[in-house]
Design an enzyme around this catalytic site. Sequence first.
Site, mmCIF file in Angstrom:
data_model
loop_
_atom_site.group_PDB
_atom_site.id
_atom_site.type_symbol
_atom_site.label_atom_id
_atom_site.label_comp_id
_atom_site.label_asym_id
_atom_site.label_seq_id
_atom_site.Cartn_x
_atom_site.Cartn_y
_atom_site.Cartn_z
ATOM 1 N NE ARG A 1 -4.451 -1.474 9.403
ATOM 2 C CZ ARG A 1 -3.408 -0.831 8.845
ATOM 3 N NH1 ARG A 1 -3.478 0.464 8.151
ATOM 4 N NH2 ARG A 1 -2.338 -1.494 8.322
ATOM 5 N NE ARG B 1 8.046 -2.120 6.257
ATOM 6 C CZ ARG B 1 6.546 -1.859 5.849
ATOM 7 N NH1 ARG B 1 6.351 -0.989 4.923
ATOM 8 N NH2 ARG B 1 5.812 -2.006 6.831
ATOM 9 N NE ARG C 1 2.062 -4.705 10.992
ATOM 10 C CZ ARG C 1 3.156 -4.537 10.590
ATOM 11 N NH1 ARG C 1 4.435 -4.959 10.895
ATOM 12 N NH2 ARG C 1 3.139 -3.957 9.497
ATOM 13 N NE ARG D 1 6.563 0.232 10.344
ATOM 14 C CZ ARG D 1 5.546 0.200 9.319
ATOM 15 N NH1 ARG D 1 5.331 0.719 8.115
ATOM 16 N NH2 ARG D 1 4.207 -0.602 9.891
ATOM 17 C CE LYS E 1 -2.450 -1.031 3.937
ATOM 18 N NZ LYS E 1 -1.684 -2.278 4.194
HETATM 19 P P1 B4P Z 1 4.161 -1.792 2.156
HETATM 20 O O1 B4P Z 1 3.169 -3.196 1.768
HETATM 21 O O2 B4P Z 1 4.043 -0.717 1.196
HETATM 22 O O3 B4P Z 1 3.569 -1.666 3.779
HETATM 23 P P2 B4P Z 1 2.211 -1.280 4.098
HETATM 24 O O4 B4P Z 1 1.202 -2.148 3.304
HETATM 25 O O5 B4P Z 1 2.049 0.256 3.665
HETATM 26 O O6 B4P Z 1 2.183 -1.539 5.462
HETATM 27 P P3 B4P Z 1 1.450 -1.674 6.839
HETATM 28 O O7 B4P Z 1 0.102 -1.889 6.433
HETATM 29 O O8 B4P Z 1 2.306 -2.615 7.792
HETATM 30 O O9 B4P Z 1 1.545 -0.186 7.546
HETATM 31 P P4 B4P Z 1 0.759 0.714 8.157
HETATM 32 O O10 B4P Z 1 1.604 1.878 8.063
HETATM 33 O O11 B4P Z 1 -0.616 1.144 7.349
HETATM 34 O O12 B4P Z 1 5.530 -2.345 2.383
HETATM 35 C C1 B4P Z 1 6.124 -3.531 2.724
HETATM 36 C C2 B4P Z 1 7.350 -4.174 2.329
HETATM 37 O O13 B4P Z 1 6.939 -4.645 1.102
HETATM 38 C C3 B4P Z 1 8.394 -2.637 1.771
HETATM 39 O O14 B4P Z 1 9.627 -3.080 2.349
HETATM 40 C C4 B4P Z 1 8.346 -2.684 0.516
HETATM 41 O O15 B4P Z 1 9.566 -2.351 -0.083
HETATM 42 C C5 B4P Z 1 8.102 -4.196 0.137
HETATM 43 N N1 B4P Z 1 7.292 -4.367 -1.248
HETATM 44 C C6 B4P Z 1 6.374 -3.331 -1.800
HETATM 45 N N2 B4P Z 1 5.751 -4.076 -2.975
HETATM 46 C C7 B4P Z 1 6.603 -5.159 -2.957
HETATM 47 C C8 B4P Z 1 6.747 -5.912 -4.383
HETATM 48 N N3 B4P Z 1 5.724 -5.830 -5.457
HETATM 49 N N4 B4P Z 1 7.620 -7.031 -4.200
HETATM 50 C C9 B4P Z 1 8.318 -7.267 -3.057
HETATM 51 N N5 B4P Z 1 8.324 -6.330 -2.010
HETATM 52 C C10 B4P Z 1 7.649 -5.406 -2.016
HETATM 53 O O16 B4P Z 1 0.034 0.274 9.637
HETATM 54 C C11 B4P Z 1 0.995 0.091 10.810
HETATM 55 C C12 B4P Z 1 0.238 -0.193 11.927
HETATM 56 O O17 B4P Z 1 -0.422 0.985 12.290
HETATM 57 C C13 B4P Z 1 -0.780 -0.870 12.048
HETATM 58 O O18 B4P Z 1 -0.289 -2.372 12.270
HETATM 59 C C14 B4P Z 1 -1.778 -0.402 13.215
HETATM 60 O O19 B4P Z 1 -1.395 -0.767 14.650
HETATM 61 C C15 B4P Z 1 -1.565 1.159 12.990
HETATM 62 N N6 B4P Z 1 -2.597 1.627 11.985
HETATM 63 C C16 B4P Z 1 -2.328 2.234 10.736
HETATM 64 N N7 B4P Z 1 -3.833 2.687 10.408
HETATM 65 C C17 B4P Z 1 -4.811 2.287 11.284
HETATM 66 C C18 B4P Z 1 -6.129 2.419 11.001
HETATM 67 N N8 B4P Z 1 -6.724 2.780 10.251
HETATM 68 N N9 B4P Z 1 -6.861 1.858 12.370
HETATM 69 C C19 B4P Z 1 -6.252 1.481 13.358
HETATM 70 N N10 B4P Z 1 -4.882 1.294 13.394
HETATM 71 C C20 B4P Z 1 -3.859 1.394 12.272
#
Ligand code: B4P
Length: 193
Positions: A89, A128, A146, A134, A14
């Site tokens: 979420r 990552r 998670r 993190r 994302k």
């Molecule tokens: P991404 O996949 O980009 O990470 P994300 O989905 O944005 O992460 P996440 O859901 O954990 O984070 P958030 O901050 O929302 O990247 C992951 C890795 O994969 C990276 O290293 C990237 O380089 C790699 N990658 C990407 N594409 C790839 C591909 N095609 N091939 C190979 N590798 C690839 O949430 C963090 C925490 O915040 C949650 O657990 C929760 O506690 C809280 N939170 C956030 N929003 C919330 C909400 N709305 N309600 C309640 N809690 C919330």
Amino acid sequence: MFNLILFGPPGSGKGTQSEKLISKYGLKHLSTGDLLRSEIAGQTPLGLEAKNFMDKGQLVPDEVVIGMISSALDANPEAAGFLFDGFPRTEAQAEALDKLLKLKKTGIHLMLALDVSEEELVSRLLKRGKTSGRSDDNNETVIRARIAEYHKKTSAVADYYKKFDKVKHVEGEGSIDEIFEALCKEVDKKSGK
Ligand code: B4P
């Protein structure tokens, strides 16, 4: 206005794809994960409360994230549209978002859902974790918590938008550019480009 939700489990890409989508379509990026991490970095009371949940792999309470999104919407009255990343979420967050957008006489146009297998998610997040600093990325038990939280509380959010025929699933495994192209195809179809 064009409002998009980028949806998927933790590690599905994302954050990665959001950066590319906002630059192509000129949308304002609203990531609740980024907003929460900036509150933690600033050691605000909200950040300190959120950290307790995030470090355990749990979702932060709805009222905290809904308040943050509400302020972010108000702070960007000129936006051509929003990309919501990691929000909503829970169903309560989805209902609150609908209400906030209705007040602005707009709504959600499209939800793009990234599909990625669980083992790929764990492997991406552990990778990552080696460099991101993190605390929720460098422990496999927290990562699995998670993902479990996603299945328990978040995956149903896609069903909420399916009722309104707004969800498109996109394969989230493959190269970042291939996935981006597939996402753009859906945005272009929906926005009539
Ligand atoms: P991404 O996949 O980009 O990470 P994300 O989905 O944005 O992460 P996440 O859901 O954990 O984070 P958030 O901050 O929302 O990247 C992951 C890795 O994969 C990276 O290293 C990237 O380089 C790699 N990658 C990407 N594409 C790839 C591909 N095609 N091939 C190979 N590798 C690839 O949430 C963090 C925490 O915040 C949650 O657990 C929760 O506690 C809280 N939170 C956030 N929003 C919330 C909400 N709305 N309600 C309640 N809690 C919330």
